[in-house]
Design a protein around this motif. Structure first.
Motif, PDB file in Angstrom:
ATOM      1  N   ASP A 215      44.200  19.914  48.859  1.00  0.00           N
ATOM      2  CA  ASP A 215      43.062  20.730  49.300  1.00  0.00           C
ATOM      3  C   ASP A 215      43.287  22.219  49.051  1.00  0.00           C
ATOM      4  N   ASN A 216      44.210  22.563  48.163  1.00  0.00           N
ATOM      5  CA  ASN A 216      44.527  23.976  47.961  1.00  0.00           C
ATOM      6  C   ASN A 216      45.013  24.234  46.538  1.00  0.00           C
ATOM      7  N   PHE A 217      45.331  25.485  46.260  1.00  0.00           N
ATOM      8  CA  PHE A 217      45.631  25.900  44.888  1.00  0.00           C
ATOM      9  C   PHE A 217      46.862  25.244  44.294  1.00  0.00           C
ATOM     10  N   VAL A 218      47.780  24.746  45.118  1.00  0.00           N
ATOM     11  CA  VAL A 218      49.017  24.169  44.587  1.00  0.00           C
ATOM     12  C   VAL A 218      48.714  23.003  43.663  1.00  0.00           C
ATOM     13  N   LEU A 240      44.981  11.326  40.943  1.00  0.00           N
ATOM     14  CA  LEU A 240      45.131  11.409  42.397  1.00  0.00           C
ATOM     15  C   LEU A 240      44.248  12.512  42.975  1.00  0.00           C
ATOM     16  N   CYS A 241      44.209  13.642  42.305  1.00  0.00           N
ATOM     17  CA  CYS A 241      43.363  14.750  42.766  1.00  0.00           C
ATOM     18  C   CYS A 241      41.887  14.357  42.741  1.00  0.00           C
ATOM     19  N   ASP A 242      41.472  13.696  41.669  1.00  0.00           N
ATOM     20  CA  ASP A 242      40.076  13.283  41.561  1.00  0.00           C
ATOM     21  C   ASP A 242      39.720  12.272  42.642  1.00  0.00           C
ATOM     22  N   GLU A 243      40.628  11.371  42.932  1.00  0.00           N
ATOM     23  CA  GLU A 243      40.376  10.361  43.963  1.00  0.00           C
ATOM     24  C   GLU A 243      40.263  10.989  45.347  1.00  0.00           C
ATOM     25  N   ASN A 244      40.918  12.127  45.534  1.00  0.00           N
ATOM     26  CA  ASN A 244      40.905  12.797  46.830  1.00  0.00           C
ATOM     27  C   ASN A 244      40.033  14.049  46.825  1.00  0.00           C
ATOM     28  N   ASN A 245      39.163  14.152  45.840  1.00  0.00           N
ATOM     29  CA  ASN A 245      38.269  15.301  45.755  1.00  0.00           C
ATOM     30  C   ASN A 245      37.478  15.442  47.052  1.00  0.00           C
ATOM     31  N   ILE A 246      37.476  16.642  47.626  1.00  0.00           N
ATOM     32  CA  ILE A 246      36.889  16.838  48.942  1.00  0.00           C
ATOM     33  C   ILE A 246      35.393  16.554  48.955  1.00  0.00           C
ATOM     34  N   VAL A 247      34.695  16.897  47.866  1.00  0.00           N
ATOM     35  CA  VAL A 247      33.257  16.628  47.812  1.00  0.00           C
ATOM     36  C   VAL A 247      33.001  15.128  47.846  1.00  0.00           C
TER      37      VAL A 247
END
Length: 262
Positions: A215-218, A240-247
């Motif tokens: 959920d952050n820049f890292v 993994l990032c796409d699966e956990n996309n906040i939207v």
């Protein structure tokens, strides 16, 4: 000029004097013990830039009530979440900024006898400890830090100065570090491969505790440089990032609740 031992050198161009009180020098020794030399130098440069901004950036220079001790200590310890010599200091479940804030607060509590001791700036009460915690925890979030207490703002701006140097005033008008001031500070505490070390550190967080980065820049470091800083396992981390996309998570949560609306 030495970057490894106190007392600190003089800065005739910048017209600043590094702190020399017991609490600051103890914190310096603590950071030096647990962080790499490049990280230590990064933190010391950030302190120096804060002293320059205190001298000439109007919102800070004209504020007689700002807690400068809290700011310089926050800056000195702001990357304790990168501690490399003792894994017991950091966690597996917190963002590095939160680890750093917790470590710094615990250090001050210990050094001042539970937060009741004094330094040049007075007692380290609950409010002051929280101010320091906020300054460190929010140092990578200018959209929040710039609207909190002046100490939190000063901490974040000083770290921005470390990354933008003489170009800082393009992002924050009136907040300037001259070329000569920048070069003077850098000559005392050189980068020592800091950019590459930072990349490796942040990519390492994406590898070792990815849930703290999503959920952050890292996470952007992992998306660009992979989990080893060289592109390794990048595609898997992007997935993994796409699966956990906040939207997607928020929209999915609301969609799942629609069944209760009728």
């Amino acid at each position: 000029m030495s970057s490894t031992t106190a007392p600190f050198p003089t800065f005739p161009v910048s017209q600043i004097t590094m702190p020399s009180d017991h609490l600051f020098t103890s914190a310096y020794a603590f950071v030096k013990e647990h962080c790499s030399r490049a990280t230590l130098n990064h933190c010391l440069r950030s302190v120096a830039f804060s002293l320059i901004l205190f001298r000439k950036f109007p919102p800070l220079a004209t504020n007689a009530d700002i807690d400068k001790d809290a700011v310089v200590l926050s800056l000195l310890m702001h990357d304790m979440g990168w501690a490399t010599s003792s894994s017991s200091l950091t966690s597996n479940e917190k963002r590095f900024e939160v680890d750093g804030a917790d470590i710094a607060r615990n250090f001050i509590r210990t050094e001042t006898g539970g937060g009741t001791g004094t330094s040049n700036g007075g007692k380290w009460d609950r409010h002051r400890l929280q101010l320091m915690w906020d300054a460190i925890a929010l140092h990578t979030t200018p959209s929040i830090a710039h609207h909190k207490e002046p100490e939190v703002l000063a901490t974040q701006l000083s770290i921005m100065a470390e990354f933008f140097g003489p170009h800082l005033d393009a992002a924050v008008p009136g907040c300037s570090i001259t070329v000569d001031e920048y070069k003077e500070v850098l000559a005392v505490w050189p980068r020592l491969g800091f950019k590459e070390e930072m990349r490796q550190t942040l990519c390492g967080f994406c590898r070792d505790k990815p849930e703290t980065t999503l959920d952050n820049f890292v996470s952007e470091y992992g998306r660009i440089y992979g989990l080893d800083g060289k592109g390794g396992e990048r595609d898997g981390f992007v997935k993994l990032c796409d699966e956990n996309n906040i939207v997607r998570r928020l929209e999915g949560g609301l969609a799942a609740l629609e069944t209760y609306e009728n």
